[in-house]
Motif scaffolding. Structure first.
Motif, PDB file in Angstrom:
ATOM      1  N   UNK A 153       0.843  -1.198   0.000  1.00 18.92           N
ATOM      2  CA  UNK A 153       0.000   0.000   0.000  1.00 18.92           C
ATOM      3  C   UNK A 153       0.875   1.244   0.000  1.00 18.92           C
ATOM      4  N   UNK A 154       0.272   2.356  -0.342  1.00 16.18           N
ATOM      5  CA  UNK A 154       0.955   3.643  -0.281  1.00 16.18           C
ATOM      6  C   UNK A 154       0.018   4.674   0.325  1.00 16.18           C
ATOM      7  N   UNK A 155       0.584   5.744   0.814  1.00 15.26           N
ATOM      8  CA  UNK A 155      -0.199   6.845   1.383  1.00 15.26           C
ATOM      9  C   UNK A 155       0.541   8.144   1.139  1.00 15.26           C
ATOM     10  N   UNK A 156      -0.191   9.224   1.063  1.00 14.48           N
ATOM     11  CA  UNK A 156       0.447  10.508   0.771  1.00 14.48           C
ATOM     12  C   UNK A 156      -0.180  11.618   1.605  1.00 14.48           C
ATOM     13  N   UNK A 157       0.564  12.699   1.740  1.00 13.05           N
ATOM     14  CA  UNK A 157       0.107  13.866   2.484  1.00 13.05           C
ATOM     15  C   UNK A 157      -1.149  14.451   1.838  1.00 13.05           C
ATOM     16  N   UNK A 158      -2.088  14.846   2.666  1.00 22.96           N
ATOM     17  CA  UNK A 158      -3.253  15.558   2.149  1.00 22.96           C
ATOM     18  C   UNK A 158      -2.827  16.986   1.811  1.00 22.96           C
ATOM     19  N   UNK A 159      -3.044  17.371   0.576  1.00 22.83           N
ATOM     20  CA  UNK A 159      -2.604  18.697   0.129  1.00 22.83           C
ATOM     21  C   UNK A 159      -3.652  19.739   0.504  1.00 22.83           C
ATOM     22  N   UNK A 160      -3.205  20.778   1.183  1.00 25.39           N
ATOM     23  CA  UNK A 160      -4.095  21.880   1.568  1.00 25.39           C
ATOM     24  C   UNK A 160      -4.085  22.940   0.468  1.00 25.39           C
ATOM     25  N   UNK A 161      -4.902  22.678  -0.543  1.00 22.71           N
ATOM     26  CA  UNK A 161      -4.931  23.584  -1.696  1.00 22.71           C
ATOM     27  C   UNK A 161      -5.548  24.929  -1.311  1.00 22.71           C
ATOM     28  N   UNK A 162      -4.991  25.971  -1.885  1.00 20.73           N
ATOM     29  CA  UNK A 162      -5.585  27.292  -1.697  1.00 20.73           C
ATOM     30  C   UNK A 162      -6.749  27.469  -2.663  1.00 20.73           C
ATOM     31  N   UNK A 163      -7.561  28.470  -2.398  1.00 17.60           N
ATOM     32  CA  UNK A 163      -8.802  28.660  -3.146  1.00 17.60           C
ATOM     33  C   UNK A 163      -8.559  28.729  -4.657  1.00 17.60           C
ATOM     34  N   UNK A 164      -9.269  27.873  -5.388  1.00 26.08           N
ATOM     35  CA  UNK A 164      -9.240  27.810  -6.858  1.00 26.08           C
ATOM     36  C   UNK A 164      -7.870  27.439  -7.422  1.00 26.08           C
ATOM     37  N   UNK A 165      -7.028  26.810  -6.574  1.00 18.28           N
ATOM     38  CA  UNK A 165      -5.680  26.450  -7.040  1.00 18.28           C
ATOM     39  C   UNK A 165      -5.436  24.940  -6.982  1.00 18.28           C
ATOM     40  N   UNK A 166      -6.498  24.144  -6.922  1.00 23.32           N
ATOM     41  CA  UNK A 166      -6.349  22.690  -6.830  1.00 23.32           C
ATOM     42  C   UNK A 166      -5.931  22.119  -8.186  1.00 23.32           C
ATOM     43  N   UNK A 167      -4.643  21.881  -8.356  1.00 25.68           N
ATOM     44  CA  UNK A 167      -4.127  21.424  -9.642  1.00 25.68           C
ATOM     45  C   UNK A 167      -4.533  19.986  -9.946  1.00 25.68           C
ATOM     46  N   UNK A 168      -4.731  19.187  -8.917  1.00 23.15           N
ATOM     47  CA  UNK A 168      -5.183  17.820  -9.143  1.00 23.15           C
ATOM     48  C   UNK A 168      -6.600  17.816  -9.705  1.00 23.15           C
TER      49      UNK A 168
END
Length: 285
Positions: A153-168
């Motif tokens: 399995x793998x796990x990753x940091x939850x990204x705290x995207x700024x407003x309207x900047x969620x690149x994913x």
């Protein structure tokens, strides 16, 4: 062993016939030889297992020895602006993940770290360090792989995207527009979608490329543009030399033609002088 005792153990019957449904029994001599081979194979397997344990110890030893040099290298890299984004863009496999927005985001990446677990076979983690940026508030994004069990399995940091900047999310929206008629391999080309993807950790090619290729020697990818520029300069110089040779040849031809023209003119002048002398002699007579 007495005749009344249990029969000697036999190895699993090996199917050597063309027909897979047709099993074969072996004569006593062949059976004994097969059992001896099986015994030798068990010894070989035991040595291979011991070798793996020894190799693991050596890897662990040298990982510790390499660590201070990796740390020293990281501190030096921090002095070079855009080192990591340049290396990523120049890497053929990693760059295939990056769109323009993600490449711009990686300009804020200041450090890359790869840490293998003490038991190397059990997994590793990749850390991406970032300076303050307009995309997210995290200073470190980490993706960790646990591969030691039968259920990797793998796990990753939850990204705290700024407003309207969620690149994913932007990448998902973009992919959805072009999803129809495309293969899955072409649908997931996004760095941040890769970062959040945990579908098959044991077959994560990008993670392995970063761990086994990018991390050991990132300098080779940072220097790619300089190498190309040097080659370009050399090619331009060669072209300039070739052009100068052509010009010289053309000038030589022109000079040759001029000389021939001058010789012709001198010949005509001589002929005219001879004609004048003959006319003068006729008049005297």
């Amino acid at each position: 062993m007495s005749a009344e005792g249990p029969p000697p153990s036999k190895v699993k019957k090996v199917d050597v016939s063309a027909d897979p449904e047709d099993g074969r029994d072996y004569d006593v001599e062949t059976q004994m030889a097969l059992e001896e081979i099986d015994g030798c194979q068990n010894e070989i397997d035991a040595l291979n297992e011991k070798a793996s344990e020894e190799i693991l110890k050596v890897e662990q030893k040298y990982n510790k020895l390499r660590k201070p040099f990796f740390e020293k290298r990281s501190n030096i890299i921090k002095k070079i602006p855009n080192f990591w984004v340049t290396a990523f863009v120049n890497h053929p496999q990693v760059s295939a993940l990056l769109d323009e927005e993600e490449e711009e985001c990686l300009h804020h990446m200041t450090q890359l770290e790869v840490e293998e677990f003490d038991d190397i076979k059990s997994g590793y983690r990749i850390k991406f360090h970032f300076s303050s940026n307009p995309y997210f508030s995290n200073t470190v994004l980490q993706k960790e792989f646990h591969l030691g069990s039968s259920d990797p399995k793998s796990e990753s940091t939850k990204i705290d995207w700024k407003d309207k900047m969620n690149l994913a999310q932007n990448a998902k929206s973009r992919i959805e527009k072009f999803k129809q008629g495309r293969k899955r391999g072409l649908e997931t080309k996004s760095f941040f979608l890769w970062f959040e993807d945990h579908e098959d950790p044991s077959q994560d090619d990008i993670a392995e490329v970063i761990k086994d290729d990018m991390w050991p020697n990132p300098l080779q990818y940072f220097l790619v543009p300089d190498i190309e520029v040097e080659n370009g300069v050399e090619e331009e110089e060669d072209e300039d030399v070739a052009e100068s040779v052509v010009v010289v040849e053309e000038e030589d031809e022109i000079e040759g033609e001029d000389e021939e023209g001058e010789d012709d003119e001198e010949g005509l002048e001589e002929e005219e002088d001879d004609g004048d002398d003959e006319d003068a002699a006729g008049e005297d007579e």
